[in-house]
Design an enzyme around this catalytic site. Sequence first.
Site, PDB file in Angstrom:
ATOM      1  N   THR A   1      56.465  50.622 -19.913  1.00  0.00           N
ATOM      2  CA  THR A   1      55.427  50.268 -18.947  1.00  0.00           C
ATOM      3  C   THR A   1      54.202  49.736 -19.701  1.00  0.00           C
ATOM      4  O   THR A   1      54.081  49.895 -20.922  1.00  0.00           O
ATOM      5  CB  THR A   1      54.987  51.503 -18.131  1.00  0.00           C
ATOM      6  OG1 THR A   1      54.359  52.433 -19.022  1.00  0.00           O
ATOM      7  CG2 THR A   1      56.177  52.176 -17.444  1.00  0.00           C
TER       8      THR A   1
ATOM      9  N   GLU B   1      61.398  48.239 -19.702  1.00  0.00           N
ATOM     10  CA  GLU B   1      61.280  47.987 -21.154  1.00  0.00           C
ATOM     11  C   GLU B   1      59.921  48.437 -21.677  1.00  0.00           C
ATOM     12  O   GLU B   1      59.333  47.785 -22.536  1.00  0.00           O
ATOM     13  CB  GLU B   1      61.468  46.490 -21.432  1.00  0.00           C
ATOM     14  CG  GLU B   1      62.693  45.945 -20.764  1.00  0.00           C
ATOM     15  CD  GLU B   1      63.780  45.616 -21.745  1.00  0.00           C
ATOM     16  OE1 GLU B   1      63.576  45.826 -22.937  1.00  0.00           O
ATOM     17  OE2 GLU B   1      64.841  45.188 -21.296  1.00  0.00           O
TER      18      GLU B   1
ATOM     19  N   PHE C   1      73.223  48.450 -20.154  1.00  0.00           N
ATOM     20  CA  PHE C   1      72.599  49.264 -21.202  1.00  0.00           C
ATOM     21  C   PHE C   1      72.026  50.507 -20.539  1.00  0.00           C
ATOM     22  O   PHE C   1      71.134  50.394 -19.689  1.00  0.00           O
ATOM     23  CB  PHE C   1      71.483  48.420 -21.832  1.00  0.00           C
ATOM     24  CG  PHE C   1      70.573  49.106 -22.815  1.00  0.00           C
ATOM     25  CD1 PHE C   1      70.883  49.175 -24.163  1.00  0.00           C
ATOM     26  CD2 PHE C   1      69.356  49.642 -22.386  1.00  0.00           C
ATOM     27  CE1 PHE C   1      70.006  49.764 -25.074  1.00  0.00           C
ATOM     28  CE2 PHE C   1      68.478  50.238 -23.294  1.00  0.00           C
ATOM     29  CZ  PHE C   1      68.813  50.296 -24.644  1.00  0.00           C
TER      30      PHE C   1
ATOM     31  N   SER D   1      66.752  38.573 -16.378  1.00  0.00           N
ATOM     32  CA  SER D   1      67.119  39.964 -16.684  1.00  0.00           C
ATOM     33  C   SER D   1      68.602  40.062 -17.022  1.00  0.00           C
ATOM     34  O   SER D   1      69.000  40.775 -17.943  1.00  0.00           O
ATOM     35  CB  SER D   1      66.821  40.888 -15.495  1.00  0.00           C
ATOM     36  OG  SER D   1      65.438  40.941 -15.239  1.00  0.00           O
TER      37      SER D   1
ATOM     38  N   LEU E   1      47.520  30.833  -1.458  1.00  0.00           N
ATOM     39  CA  LEU E   1      48.374  30.206  -0.442  1.00  0.00           C
ATOM     40  C   LEU E   1      48.074  30.717   0.968  1.00  0.00           C
ATOM     41  O   LEU E   1      48.677  30.250   1.946  1.00  0.00           O
ATOM     42  CB  LEU E   1      49.848  30.457  -0.782  1.00  0.00           C
ATOM     43  CG  LEU E   1      50.372  29.741  -2.032  1.00  0.00           C
ATOM     44  CD1 LEU E   1      51.736  30.279  -2.423  1.00  0.00           C
ATOM     45  CD2 LEU E   1      50.463  28.247  -1.805  1.00  0.00           C
TER      46      LEU E   1
HETATM   47  C1  LIG Z   1      64.534  46.840 -11.879  1.00  0.00           C
HETATM   48  C2  LIG Z   1      64.648  47.749 -13.075  1.00  0.00           C
HETATM   49  C3  LIG Z   1      65.663  47.527 -14.007  1.00  0.00           C
HETATM   50  C4  LIG Z   1      65.805  48.384 -15.106  1.00  0.00           C
HETATM   51  N1  LIG Z   1      66.855  48.186 -15.993  1.00  0.00           N
HETATM   52  C5  LIG Z   1      67.075  49.126 -16.965  1.00  0.00           C
HETATM   53  C6  LIG Z   1      68.252  49.040 -17.790  1.00  0.00           C
HETATM   54  O1  LIG Z   1      69.036  48.084 -17.702  1.00  0.00           O
HETATM   55  N2  LIG Z   1      68.491  50.036 -18.690  1.00  0.00           N
HETATM   56  C7  LIG Z   1      67.638  51.113 -18.829  1.00  0.00           C
HETATM   57  O2  LIG Z   1      67.931  51.975 -19.645  1.00  0.00           O
HETATM   58  N3  LIG Z   1      66.527  51.202 -18.060  1.00  0.00           N
HETATM   59  C8  LIG Z   1      66.234  50.247 -17.136  1.00  0.00           C
HETATM   60  N4  LIG Z   1      65.115  50.356 -16.327  1.00  0.00           N
HETATM   61  C9  LIG Z   1      64.262  51.532 -16.465  1.00  0.00           C
HETATM   62  C10 LIG Z   1      62.865  51.265 -17.007  1.00  0.00           C
HETATM   63  O3  LIG Z   1      62.919  50.989 -18.371  1.00  0.00           O
HETATM   64  C11 LIG Z   1      61.991  52.475 -16.648  1.00  0.00           C
HETATM   65  O4  LIG Z   1      61.754  52.417 -15.242  1.00  0.00           O
HETATM   66  C12 LIG Z   1      60.687  52.493 -17.408  1.00  0.00           C
HETATM   67  O5  LIG Z   1      60.907  52.762 -18.763  1.00  0.00           O
HETATM   68  C13 LIG Z   1      59.726  53.570 -16.851  1.00  0.00           C
HETATM   69  O6  LIG Z   1      60.371  54.788 -16.716  1.00  0.00           O
HETATM   70  P1  LIG Z   1      60.241  55.582 -15.325  1.00  0.00           P
HETATM   71  O7  LIG Z   1      60.587  54.648 -14.223  1.00  0.00           O
HETATM   72  O8  LIG Z   1      61.050  56.822 -15.427  1.00  0.00           O
HETATM   73  O9  LIG Z   1      58.707  55.919 -15.197  1.00  0.00           O
HETATM   74  P2  LIG Z   1      57.950  57.140 -15.922  1.00  0.00           P
HETATM   75  O10 LIG Z   1      58.353  57.192 -17.346  1.00  0.00           O
HETATM   76  O11 LIG Z   1      58.143  58.351 -15.095  1.00  0.00           O
HETATM   77  O12 LIG Z   1      56.444  56.675 -15.842  1.00  0.00           O
HETATM   78  C14 LIG Z   1      55.632  56.890 -14.667  1.00  0.00           C
HETATM   79  C15 LIG Z   1      54.207  56.460 -14.950  1.00  0.00           C
HETATM   80  O13 LIG Z   1      53.669  57.274 -16.006  1.00  0.00           O
HETATM   81  C16 LIG Z   1      53.041  56.437 -16.964  1.00  0.00           C
HETATM   82  N5  LIG Z   1      53.088  57.106 -18.283  1.00  0.00           N
HETATM   83  C17 LIG Z   1      54.179  57.352 -19.027  1.00  0.00           C
HETATM   84  N6  LIG Z   1      53.836  57.987 -20.167  1.00  0.00           N
HETATM   85  C18 LIG Z   1      52.484  58.156 -20.124  1.00  0.00           C
HETATM   86  C19 LIG Z   1      51.509  58.759 -21.003  1.00  0.00           C
HETATM   87  N7  LIG Z   1      51.861  59.309 -22.162  1.00  0.00           N
HETATM   88  N8  LIG Z   1      50.217  58.735 -20.619  1.00  0.00           N
HETATM   89  C20 LIG Z   1      49.832  58.189 -19.445  1.00  0.00           C
HETATM   90  N9  LIG Z   1      50.700  57.611 -18.580  1.00  0.00           N
HETATM   91  C21 LIG Z   1      52.009  57.593 -18.915  1.00  0.00           C
HETATM   92  C22 LIG Z   1      53.847  55.151 -16.928  1.00  0.00           C
HETATM   93  O14 LIG Z   1      53.109  54.079 -17.475  1.00  0.00           O
HETATM   94  C23 LIG Z   1      54.081  55.016 -15.440  1.00  0.00           C
HETATM   95  O15 LIG Z   1      52.969  54.415 -14.825  1.00  0.00           O
HETATM   96  C24 LIG Z   1      64.910  49.468 -15.268  1.00  0.00           C
HETATM   97  C25 LIG Z   1      63.867  49.657 -14.336  1.00  0.00           C
HETATM   98  C26 LIG Z   1      63.734  48.818 -13.266  1.00  0.00           C
HETATM   99  C27 LIG Z   1      62.630  49.052 -12.277  1.00  0.00           C
END
Ligand SMILES: Cc1cc2nc3c(=O)[nH]c(=O)nc-3n(C[C@H](O)[C@H](O)[C@H](O)COP(=O)(O)OP(=O)(O)OC[C@H]3O[C@@H](n4cnc5c(N)ncnc54)[C@H](O)[C@@H]3O)c2cc1C
Length: 392
Positions: free
Chosen positions: A373, A371, A137, A99, A346
Site C-alpha cells: 500500500t 503490491e 502468485f 495486472s 467531465l
Molecule cells: C485487486 C487485487 C489484486 C491482488 N492480487 C494479489 C495477488 O495476485 N497476489 C497476492 O499475494 N496478493 C494480491 N493482492 C493483495 C494485496 O497485495 C494486498 O491487498 C495488500 O498488500 C494490502 O493488504 P491487505 O489488503 O490485507 O491490507 P492490510 O495489510 O490489512 O492494510 C490495511 C491498511 O493498513 C495500512 N497499514 C499497514 N501497515 C501499516 C503500518 N505499519 N502503519 C500504518 N498503517 C499501516 C495499509 O496501508 C492499509 O491502509 C491483491 C489485492 C487486490 C485488491
Amino acid sequence: MTASKSALDPLDLFDVRSELSDDECMVQDSVARFVDEQAIPVMREAFEQHRFPRELISQVAELGLLGSSIDGYGCAGLNSISYGLICQELERGDSGLRSFVSVQSSLVMFPIHAYGSEEQKQRWLPAMAKGEAIGCFGLTESQGGSDPSNMKTHAKKDGDDWILNGSKMWITNGTIADAAVVWATTDEGVKGFIVEKDMPGFTSQEIDNKFSLRASITAALFFDDVRIPAANVLPGVTGLKGPLSCLTQARYGITWGVIGAAQACLDEVIRYTGDRVLFNRPLSHTQAIQIRLADMARRITTAQLLSLQLGRLKDRGELHPTQVSLAKWNNCRAAIDIARDARDILGGSGISAEYVPIRHMLNLESVITYEGTETVHQLVVGQELTGVNAFG
Ligand SMILES: Cc1cc2nc3c(=O)[nH]c(=O)nc-3n(C[C@H](O)[C@H](O)[C@H](O)COP(=O)(O)OP(=O)(O)OC[C@H]3O[C@@H](n4cnc5c(N)ncnc54)[C@H](O)[C@@H]3O)c2cc1C
C-alpha cells in the site's frame, strides 16, 4: 484566446520517447497498436461485465509480452525499459490487462526462472510464454497483506512430499491458473511451492463483487492437505526474500503502468475541455481548467522521468528496492489523483463508462493498494532515511 498547436506531445512533455532506443520504440509502438486496435474496444465492456477478457491472451502472447524480460525458454529477452513500456501501454488500456501480464511475467515466470529447477523451467516457462499455461502468485492472506511475516499457510514434510494447508486472499488470476506459486512457512523457513490446479485439496473461489479491476480475476485460494511432490518446490530460495524479490519486479512494472492510465485520462480531458462550451467559451480556455491540466502534465512528466531512471538502474543491475517503493508510491498517487480530477472535470459525463477516467480511477484504487500500500512504501522510504523500522 487564440489556440495554437503545441510542438510538444502533451502526454510526453519532456520527450522521454527521444531517450528510447529503436528497439524500445518498436516495442512501445507494437503494444500501443495492439492496445488501440484490439484491447481498448474489449476492455470497457469487460469491465462493465466484470469479466477478464481471456480472448486477448493469445494476442498478448504472440506479441511476446509474457515473461518478456526472460532470456531463453521461448521468451523475448527484452530489457527493463521495454518491460516498463509494455506495462505503460497495456495500462493505458486497462489496469486489469496490465495486472494479468504483470502477474504472469513478474510474479510467476520470474520466480520459476530465478529460483526454479531446470525441470520446472522447461515445463512451465515456454508454456507460460505462449499463454497456454496461466499462473498466479499466492502471498497475501486474509489476516493482513502488509505483514507477510504473519503468514499462516504452512507446509509440512511427509517423506519426499510436502503437505500444504492454509489459504490465500486477493489472488489475481486465481481461478484460471494452471499453476499457483504459493508461499508457505515450513520448519526450514518460507518456501515457494508450485501448486497445480488439479492437485486434490486445492480449490479457488472468485471474488465477484469488486468495484475495481473488474476486468481482472481476483480469487481466494484454499489448501486442504494438498500433497506437493518435492519436484514442485522452488529449490533456489528460502525466506521472505523470495516473494519480496518478485514484488520488486512487479512494482517496477507498476510504476510505468500507472503512467499509461494517467495519460489516457489527460488525453480524454484535453479533448473534452476543448469541445465543452460553458459560459460561451470552451472549458479549456479558462484559467482554472488550464491549471488543472498543467498539473496533470507535471505529475505525468515527473512519473515518466522517475520510471525511466529506475529502468536504467535496473538494466545496470543497480536497482534498490527503496527506489522502487518511492516510485510506486509517487506514480500511483499521481495517477489516482489525475484520474479523480479528470472524472470531476467531465462533470456528470465523468461517471459514465463512455469516458475512461472513472474506470481508471476505480482500477487505481486497487493498484495503489496491491503490491504494497502507499503507507507501506512511505514507511520503506522512511526506514531508508532514518534506519528505523517503524512498521510495528
Ligand atoms: C485487486 C487485487 C489484486 C491482488 N492480487 C494479489 C495477488 O495476485 N497476489 C497476492 O499475494 N496478493 C494480491 N493482492 C493483495 C494485496 O497485495 C494486498 O491487498 C495488500 O498488500 C494490502 O493488504 P491487505 O489488503 O490485507 O491490507 P492490510 O495489510 O490489512 O492494510 C490495511 C491498511 O493498513 C495500512 N497499514 C499497514 N501497515 C501499516 C503500518 N505499519 N502503519 C500504518 N498503517 C499501516 C495499509 O496501508 C492499509 O491502509 C491483491 C489485492 C487486490 C485488491
